[in-house]
Design a protein around this motif. Structure first.
Motif, short mmCIF file in Angstrom:
data_model
loop_
_atom_site.label_atom_id
_atom_site.label_comp_id
_atom_site.label_asym_id
_atom_site.label_seq_id
_atom_site.Cartn_x
_atom_site.Cartn_y
_atom_site.Cartn_z
N GLY A 70 -13.74 3.55 -1.40
CA GLY A 70 -12.54 2.93 -0.81
C GLY A 70 -11.30 3.18 -1.65
N GLN A 71 -11.46 3.17 -2.99
CA GLN A 71 -10.32 3.47 -3.87
C GLN A 71 -9.88 4.92 -3.71
OE1 GLN A 71 -12.10 2.12 -7.64
NE2 GLN A 71 -10.56 0.50 -7.73
N ILE A 72 -10.86 5.83 -3.60
CA ILE A 72 -10.53 7.25 -3.39
C ILE A 72 -9.76 7.41 -2.09
CG2 ILE A 72 -11.58 9.47 -2.77
CD1 ILE A 72 -13.74 8.86 -4.89
N LYS A 73 -10.19 6.71 -1.03
CA LYS A 73 -9.51 6.78 0.26
C LYS A 73 -8.10 6.20 0.16
CE LYS A 73 -9.66 7.49 4.80
NZ LYS A 73 -9.67 8.84 5.37
N ALA A 74 -7.92 5.15 -0.65
CA ALA A 74 -6.60 4.55 -0.82
C ALA A 74 -5.65 5.49 -1.57
CB ALA A 74 -6.73 3.22 -1.56
#
Length: 374
Positions: A70-74
């Motif tokens: 999710g952090q990578i996607k953000a």
């Protein structure tokens, strides 16, 4: 042409814009995800989070969870297309074929195809990694911008000119990245799963536990998106008791001058920074250089010999190439003291041993201060 499409690969970020340790770990996680996903994607395999998770953990020896995805996607929203899919072959990893699994698909352009099919090439992996790092730096820049705005007086530094953070900006205090919301299985499937657990466990649990499971089966799971955290801004500096009685106008002029110096420091070109570091070493090197010529009892030495003797005597380890840069800087600043001459295939350095070393040191110190003031 490739030199036009990938010209951004040559644009490196300034070395002074360091990242927090946790951001560096996330950048390494993205690199590992891209490596594993690239291999599976190019083999036309379905990329499940379970496969990527195991591969990343094997490569990094660190836990990798959906939160990190999710952090990578953000950080890089256009890096992957995420879906919940079922009927994916699992090959006995404990997941039913009918279960939903989180899948990843790299987002590529139409031009990135081999034999009519999208292909994640090595150059594209490198470009994606640099894009991810740039996005991380931009996140830190936003917190740095808020930090500067809260100073007294506030500071504004153009982002394109920024080469280092403010000395009082603690980069490791930048908050964690809030993960983007990942796709979840359809509600009816989650409800069915809870009902299956309830029916299987009925009769084996206490009434209280059965009631809790029943409530879970009827309740809709809601995904909560975390609010973005704003970097802590320093409180305006209050005038200490030691400054009481000092003119407010004078204090403001001093603060403005200090802010001007700090802004110059934060926007200084890396090449200028390297030159300033070299100028700072020259006064100490001048004495060593003179001693080398006195010890050798020669009017001129080859550049190779001079660099080797200097490297042996200087208190910090320095390769011959770097030492030569310093000797050439001597010749640039003090041509009446150091001369460099190319004769046939060799380069010679000549020194005037009659010059007063104290005056030489003064001139070098003055040159360093003048360069610092620019």
């Amino acid at each position: 042409p490739a030199y036009q499409r990938f010209h951004t690969l040559a644009q490196d970020l300034p070395l002074g814009l360091t990242l927090p340790y946790k951001f560096k770990v996330l950048a390494e996680m993205f690199r590992s995800v891209d490596t594993i996903a690239g291999m599976l994607f190019n083999r036309a395999e379905t990329i499940t989070f379970a496969k990527v998770k195991q591969g990343v953990q094997d490569m990094m020896r660190k836990q990798f969870e959906e939160q990190h995805m999710g952090q990578i996607k953000a950080v890089y929203p256009t890096s992957y297309r995420l879906r919940q899919e079922k009927n994916i072959p699992t090959f006995g990893n404990g997941v039913k074929k009918s279960d939903y699994q989180l899948t990843l698909e790299p987002v590529l352009g139409e031009e990135e195809k081999v034999d009519g099919r999208p292909h994640l090439s090595a150059s594209r992996l490198l470009e994606r990694r640099k894009e991810f790092n740039r996005n991380l730096v931009n996140i830190v820049k936003e917190h740095h911008k808020a930090f500067l705005a809260a100073l007294s007086p506030p500071m504004v530094v153009p982002e394109e000119k920024l080469t280092r953070w403010h000395p009082r900006f603690n980069v490791d205090e930048v908050p964690d990245i809030s993960p983007a919301e990942l796709p979840q299985p359809p509600q009816e499937d989650r409800l069915t799963t809870a009902q299956e657990v309830l029916s299987t466990a009925r009769g084996m649990l206490t009434p209280k536990m059965e009631k809790a499971l029943a409530n879970l089966a009827l309740r809709t799971a809601e995904a909560s998106a975390g609010e973005p955290v704003v970097s802590k801004a320093p409180s305006p500096a209050s005038t200490s008791s030691a400054l009481k009685g000092v003119s407010q106008a004078l204090l403001e002029r001093i603060r403005a001058k200090e802010a001007q110096k700090l802004q110059a420091l934060m926007t200084r070109d890396p090449r200028q920074e390297e030159r300033l570091a070299m100028l700072g070493r020259l006064p100490a090197m001048a004495r060593i250089l003179r001693n080398v010529f006195v010890a050798e009892k020669k009017q001129a030495l080859t550049m190779e010999v001079a660099c080797a003797r200097m490297a042996e005597s200087y208190d910090a380890q320095m390769p011959p190439g770097e030492m030569e840069k310093h000797l050439r800087l001597f010749a640039e600043l003090l041509p009446d003291w150091v001369g460099i001459h190319a004769i046939r295939t060799d380069t010679y350095i000549k020194l005037d041993k009659g010059k007063d070393l104290g005056l030489i040191t003064e001139r070098l110190t003055k040159a360093a201060k003048e360069a610092e003031a620019l």
